[in-house]
Design an enzyme around this catalytic site. Structure first.
Site, mmCIF file in Angstrom:
data_model
loop_
_atom_site.group_PDB
_atom_site.id
_atom_site.type_symbol
_atom_site.label_atom_id
_atom_site.label_comp_id
_atom_site.label_asym_id
_atom_site.label_seq_id
_atom_site.Cartn_x
_atom_site.Cartn_y
_atom_site.Cartn_z
ATOM 1 N N GLU A 1 31.586 46.224 40.886
ATOM 2 C CA GLU A 1 32.257 45.745 39.610
ATOM 3 C C GLU A 1 33.377 46.528 39.105
ATOM 4 O O GLU A 1 33.185 47.691 39.674
ATOM 5 C CB GLU A 1 30.865 45.969 38.337
ATOM 6 N N CYS B 1 37.921 52.952 37.612
ATOM 7 C CA CYS B 1 38.843 51.787 37.698
ATOM 8 C C CYS B 1 40.021 52.218 36.980
ATOM 9 O O CYS B 1 40.809 51.455 36.543
ATOM 10 C CB CYS B 1 38.199 50.663 36.578
ATOM 11 N N ARG C 1 33.563 41.310 26.960
ATOM 12 C CA ARG C 1 33.734 42.008 28.072
ATOM 13 C C ARG C 1 34.112 41.354 29.299
ATOM 14 O O ARG C 1 32.944 40.918 30.007
ATOM 15 C CB ARG C 1 32.592 43.086 27.975
#
Length: 435
Positions: A120, A82, A164
């Site tokens: 994710e 990411c 988170r």
């Protein structure tokens, strides 16, 4: 009667958090999970994977794997890297899927046509490039004939005491159902940090920790961050500890005032730059909000000691680059504007000190990232210590049975990049129910 076997693959596996959450969801639904392919390149992550799945073969670089050689499977799992989308990265991202690791997820889905997938990523993916990056991902997955859903979920709502937020993207093949999977209205449960802390562990006796305990009680330290980037009662600053030299009460008052005043947007218009969070102010600008006959002497003293920096303000410049797909990508950065007069600014920096924050057992942990987990401390038996690796695992919802025989530095590096298992389990449950 034998339980039906559901096969899955785990890409960019890390220490196997997505896999674990999916396995928990499958077993709860009465299925037998079977991982038929795992890909990971980080040496220390592979070590942990082998501790927990000793019979599995771990494949390396997924970009070098032909999709046709991967065994058939039902579900694809992937927490694709990411850095391009997170606040910690340079946020260049991509204008198309080519040249990124999402492309490898996409090409495998197109080749193998699994029943579904779970992806994710960081929250920053949602707004990256004005939402265009996410739109490319979603449209490409839709074009592959999948119903696609996404949602930003916070781990504090799933019984994990860590703030988170992450985006979860799930898909199911359109020929298997007639509508997307809902990621709304999950049951919520919350837990405070004190519930997962161990006790009686060795505490630190470093000079920095000793200084903290000389200046403050452990009760006063609880929940405090040690940094010069923000004001307020929740922060302890370098001048509160006199780390760079003695500071008078009046100098402390001035530094606290400058710390917050320099962040006001009005100064950007006055200076003639685009607003930035913390601008250097000239002596005359400082005199607009602080009067002292000895101001220059004070500024010189604080600059010499390193509490304040004398510097030019920074201007924002934009640059255009040609991406591999031929499209123009615009990025921005700041450089010193030497045409503007120098001013005085707080010497601020992230992770400036050994202790970044003392976590309160009555609160939840901030978002844990690899670079600062070793700077988070907790109170134990009247002293201070870093988090243990087991506490770190608990902050991501890993079970006590999870094996994590690894040194502390690499362990925290792996944890800072892993997923929250209970959130994955909840999301995976929705996919399993739809299947």
């Amino acid at each position: 009667m034998a339980k039906e076997v559901i096969k899955f693959i785990d890409l960019f596996a890390g220490i196997g958090g997505i896999r674990l959450g999916l396995e928990l969801a499958l077993r709860k639904a009465g299925y037998t999970p079977k991982c038929v392919f795992t890909s990971e390149i980080k040496e220390h992550a592979i070590k942990v994977l082998k501790q927990n799945h000793p019979k599995d073969k771990i494949t390396g670089d997924i970009t070098k794997v032909e999709a046709s050689t991967i065994p058939d499977f039902d579900i694809l799992c992937g927490g694709f890297p990411c850095q391009a989308f997170s606040a910690a990265g340079n946020r260049d991202g991509f204008a198309d899927t080519r040249g990124t690791l999402f492309f490898d997820v996409e090409r495998i889905i197109l080749e193998k046509k699994p029943k579904g997938f779970i992806l994710e990523n960081v929250e920053g993916l949602v707004n990256h490039d004005g939402g265009n990056t996410l739109e490319v991902i979603l449209s490409n997955l839709d074009a592959a004939d999948y119903w696609v859903s996404y949602k930003v979920l916070n781990s504090i709502d799933f019984g994990v005491p860590q703030e988170r937020k992450r985006i979860y993207i799930i898909g199911i093949r359109k020929d298997l159902c007639d509508s997307p999977i809902s990621l709304e209205k999950f049951p919520q449960t919350q837990k405070k940090l004190g519930k997962i802390l161990e006790s009686g562990k060795p505490t630190s006796d470093s000079p920095f920790v000793k200084l903290l305990l000389e200046k403050f009680t452990v009760e006063e330290l609880s929940g405090k961050a040690i940094k010069d980037k923000r004001g307020g009662t929740s922060n302890i600053h370098s001048w509160d500890l006199e780390l760079k030299g003695p500071v008078t009460d009046e100098e402390k008052r001035f530094l606290n005032l400058l710390l917050t005043e320099r962040r006001k947007k009005k100064w950007a218009d006055i200076i003639g730059i685009k607003w930035m969070d913390g601008m250097p102010l000239t002596k005359s600008q400082i005199e607009d909000f602080y009067q002292n006959d000895n101001l220059q002497e004070m500024l010189d003293d604080l600059t010499a000691k390193g509490y304040v920096r004398y510097e030019h303000p920074k201007k924002q410049i934009t640059e255009k680059h040609i991406a591999p797909n031929g499209k123009v990508v615009t990025t921005s950065r700041r450089i010193s504007d030497t045409t503007k007069p120098k001013g005085y600014n707080i010497v601020a920096g992230k992770l400036s000190y050994e202790v970044g924050k003392i976590l309160s057992p009555k609160e939840v942990a901030p978002t844990l990232v690899a670079t600062d987990m070793q700077h988070l401390y907790v109170i134990d038996n009247g002293g201070l210590r870093t988090l243990t690796l087991r506490e770190g695992l608990r902050l991501f919802g890993y079970p006590e049975s999870f094996k994590f025989d690894i040194d502390e530095a690499n362990g925290f590096d792996l944890l800072g990049n892993t997923v929250v298992v209970p959130v994955i389990k909840a999301v995976a449950t929705r996919l399993v129910e739809k299947l």
